[in-house]
Design a protein around this motif. Structure first.
Motif, PDB file in Angstrom:
ATOM      1  N   LEU A  58       0.831  -1.207   0.000  1.00  0.00           N
ATOM      2  CA  LEU A  58       0.000   0.000   0.000  1.00  0.00           C
ATOM      3  C   LEU A  58       0.866   1.257   0.000  1.00  0.00           C
ATOM      4  N   GLY A  59       1.919   1.246   0.808  1.00  0.00           N
ATOM      5  CA  GLY A  59       2.815   2.389   0.877  1.00  0.00           C
ATOM      6  C   GLY A  59       3.463   2.680  -0.468  1.00  0.00           C
ATOM      7  N   ARG A  60       3.912   1.644  -1.138  1.00  0.00           N
ATOM      8  CA  ARG A  60       4.515   1.827  -2.464  1.00  0.00           C
ATOM      9  C   ARG A  60       3.497   2.368  -3.453  1.00  0.00           C
ATOM     10  N   TYR A  61       2.286   1.817  -3.413  1.00  0.00           N
ATOM     11  CA  TYR A  61       1.237   2.275  -4.336  1.00  0.00           C
ATOM     12  C   TYR A  61       0.927   3.755  -4.103  1.00  0.00           C
ATOM     13  N   ILE A  62       0.794   4.144  -2.863  1.00  0.00           N
ATOM     14  CA  ILE A  62       0.447   5.531  -2.546  1.00  0.00           C
ATOM     15  C   ILE A  62       1.564   6.477  -2.986  1.00  0.00           C
ATOM     16  N   THR A  63       2.821   6.106  -2.736  1.00  0.00           N
ATOM     17  CA  THR A  63       3.912   7.001  -3.125  1.00  0.00           C
ATOM     18  C   THR A  63       4.089   7.064  -4.634  1.00  0.00           C
ATOM     19  N   GLU A  64       3.870   5.955  -5.329  1.00  0.00           N
ATOM     20  CA  GLU A  64       4.050   5.942  -6.784  1.00  0.00           C
ATOM     21  C   GLU A  64       2.941   6.676  -7.516  1.00  0.00           C
ATOM     22  N   THR A  65       1.723   6.596  -7.003  1.00  0.00           N
ATOM     23  CA  THR A  65       0.584   7.166  -7.718  1.00  0.00           C
ATOM     24  C   THR A  65       0.054   8.455  -7.093  1.00  0.00           C
ATOM     25  N   GLY A  66       0.432   8.725  -5.849  1.00  0.00           N
ATOM     26  CA  GLY A  66      -0.127   9.886  -5.151  1.00  0.00           C
ATOM     27  C   GLY A  66      -1.565   9.653  -4.740  1.00  0.00           C
ATOM     28  N   ALA A  67      -1.939   8.393  -4.618  1.00  0.00           N
ATOM     29  CA  ALA A  67      -3.322   8.030  -4.312  1.00  0.00           C
ATOM     30  C   ALA A  67      -3.734   8.477  -2.915  1.00  0.00           C
ATOM     31  N   THR A  68      -5.027   8.664  -2.755  1.00  0.00           N
ATOM     32  CA  THR A  68      -5.595   8.948  -1.441  1.00  0.00           C
ATOM     33  C   THR A  68      -5.838   7.629  -0.723  1.00  0.00           C
ATOM     34  N   VAL A  69      -6.153   7.703   0.560  1.00  0.00           N
ATOM     35  CA  VAL A  69      -6.478   6.497   1.320  1.00  0.00           C
ATOM     36  C   VAL A  69      -7.681   5.804   0.678  1.00  0.00           C
ATOM     37  N   ARG A  70      -8.678   6.589   0.295  1.00  0.00           N
ATOM     38  CA  ARG A  70      -9.876   6.032  -0.336  1.00  0.00           C
ATOM     39  C   ARG A  70      -9.538   5.371  -1.677  1.00  0.00           C
ATOM     40  N   GLY A  71      -8.680   6.013  -2.457  1.00  0.00           N
ATOM     41  CA  GLY A  71      -8.276   5.459  -3.747  1.00  0.00           C
ATOM     42  C   GLY A  71      -7.522   4.151  -3.588  1.00  0.00           C
ATOM     43  N   ALA A  72      -6.625   4.087  -2.606  1.00  0.00           N
ATOM     44  CA  ALA A  72      -5.876   2.857  -2.347  1.00  0.00           C
ATOM     45  C   ALA A  72      -6.820   1.757  -1.862  1.00  0.00           C
ATOM     46  N   ALA A  73      -7.773   2.119  -1.023  1.00  0.00           N
ATOM     47  CA  ALA A  73      -8.731   1.124  -0.523  1.00  0.00           C
ATOM     48  C   ALA A  73      -9.537   0.532  -1.669  1.00  0.00           C
ATOM     49  N   GLN A  76      11.373   4.544   6.371  1.00  0.00           N
ATOM     50  CA  GLN A  76      11.653   5.485   5.286  1.00  0.00           C
ATOM     51  C   GLN A  76      10.447   5.604   4.349  1.00  0.00           C
ATOM     52  N   LEU A  77       9.857   4.478   3.974  1.00  0.00           N
ATOM     53  CA  LEU A  77       8.656   4.485   3.135  1.00  0.00           C
ATOM     54  C   LEU A  77       7.511   5.167   3.875  1.00  0.00           C
ATOM     55  N   TYR A  78       7.415   4.914   5.181  1.00  0.00           N
ATOM     56  CA  TYR A  78       6.379   5.539   6.007  1.00  0.00           C
ATOM     57  C   TYR A  78       6.449   7.063   5.891  1.00  0.00           C
ATOM     58  N   ARG A  79       7.661   7.626   5.967  1.00  0.00           N
ATOM     59  CA  ARG A  79       7.810   9.083   5.869  1.00  0.00           C
ATOM     60  C   ARG A  79       7.364   9.604   4.507  1.00  0.00           C
ATOM     61  N   ARG A  80       7.683   8.867   3.442  1.00  0.00           N
ATOM     62  CA  ARG A  80       7.271   9.308   2.104  1.00  0.00           C
ATOM     63  C   ARG A  80       5.746   9.234   1.957  1.00  0.00           C
ATOM     64  N   VAL A  81       5.140   8.171   2.483  1.00  0.00           N
ATOM     65  CA  VAL A  81       3.679   8.033   2.428  1.00  0.00           C
ATOM     66  C   VAL A  81       3.031   9.150   3.232  1.00  0.00           C
ATOM     67  N   LYS A  82       3.592   9.458   4.388  1.00  0.00           N
ATOM     68  CA  LYS A  82       3.046  10.515   5.238  1.00  0.00           C
ATOM     69  C   LYS A  82       3.032  11.848   4.491  1.00  0.00           C
ATOM     70  N   GLU A  83       4.092  12.127   3.723  1.00  0.00           N
ATOM     71  CA  GLU A  83       4.153  13.363   2.935  1.00  0.00           C
ATOM     72  C   GLU A  83       3.049  13.407   1.885  1.00  0.00           C
ATOM     73  N   VAL A  84       2.856  12.280   1.183  1.00  0.00           N
ATOM     74  CA  VAL A  84       1.820  12.221   0.146  1.00  0.00           C
ATOM     75  C   VAL A  84       0.438  12.410   0.768  1.00  0.00           C
ATOM     76  N   LEU A  85       0.184  11.730   1.877  1.00  0.00           N
ATOM     77  CA  LEU A  85      -1.131  11.830   2.519  1.00  0.00           C
ATOM     78  C   LEU A  85      -1.364  13.224   3.091  1.00  0.00           C
ATOM     79  N   GLU A  86      -0.320  13.859   3.572  1.00  0.00           N
ATOM     80  CA  GLU A  86      -0.466  15.230   4.074  1.00  0.00           C
ATOM     81  C   GLU A  86      -0.812  16.178   2.928  1.00  0.00           C
ATOM     82  N   LYS A  87      -0.175  15.984   1.791  1.00  0.00           N
ATOM     83  CA  LYS A  87      -0.478  16.801   0.607  1.00  0.00           C
ATOM     84  C   LYS A  87      -1.932  16.572   0.181  1.00  0.00           C
TER      85      LYS A  87
END
Length: 91
Positions: free
Chosen positions: A12-27, A51-62
């Protein structure tokens, strides 16, 4: 996928960082609940891959900062569709 929550969290973390997906989109993409995605990327991923957690956190914050814009656009589309249906029903 349900047997390995840590592996799912990384996926999920990789998907979110690669696509910029939202939590809803990933779900929707993975066929799981928003709550599960949130728990995976906020708790399990922190332990599994910090490290991946920090990148995902940035995407989700955006995404969080932009959500009011997406909501406004969705409302605009909704009322444009309603107006279009009304115009076509009067013809």
């Amino acid at each position: 996928m349900k047997d390995q929550p840590e592996g799912r969290a990384v996926m999920l973390g990789r998907y979110i960082t690669e696509t910029g997906a939202t939590v809803r989109g990933a779900a929707n993409k993975f066929g799981i609940s928003k709550s599960t995605v949130h728990k995976d990327v906020s708790e399990r991923l922190r332990r599994e891959d910090p490290q991946l957690y920090r990148r995902v956190k940035e995407v989700l914050e955006k995404n969080k900062q932009e959500r009011h814009i997406r909501g406004g656009l969705a409302t605009k589309r909704k009322y444009a569709e309603i107006a279009c249906r009304r115009r076509s029903s009067f013809r």
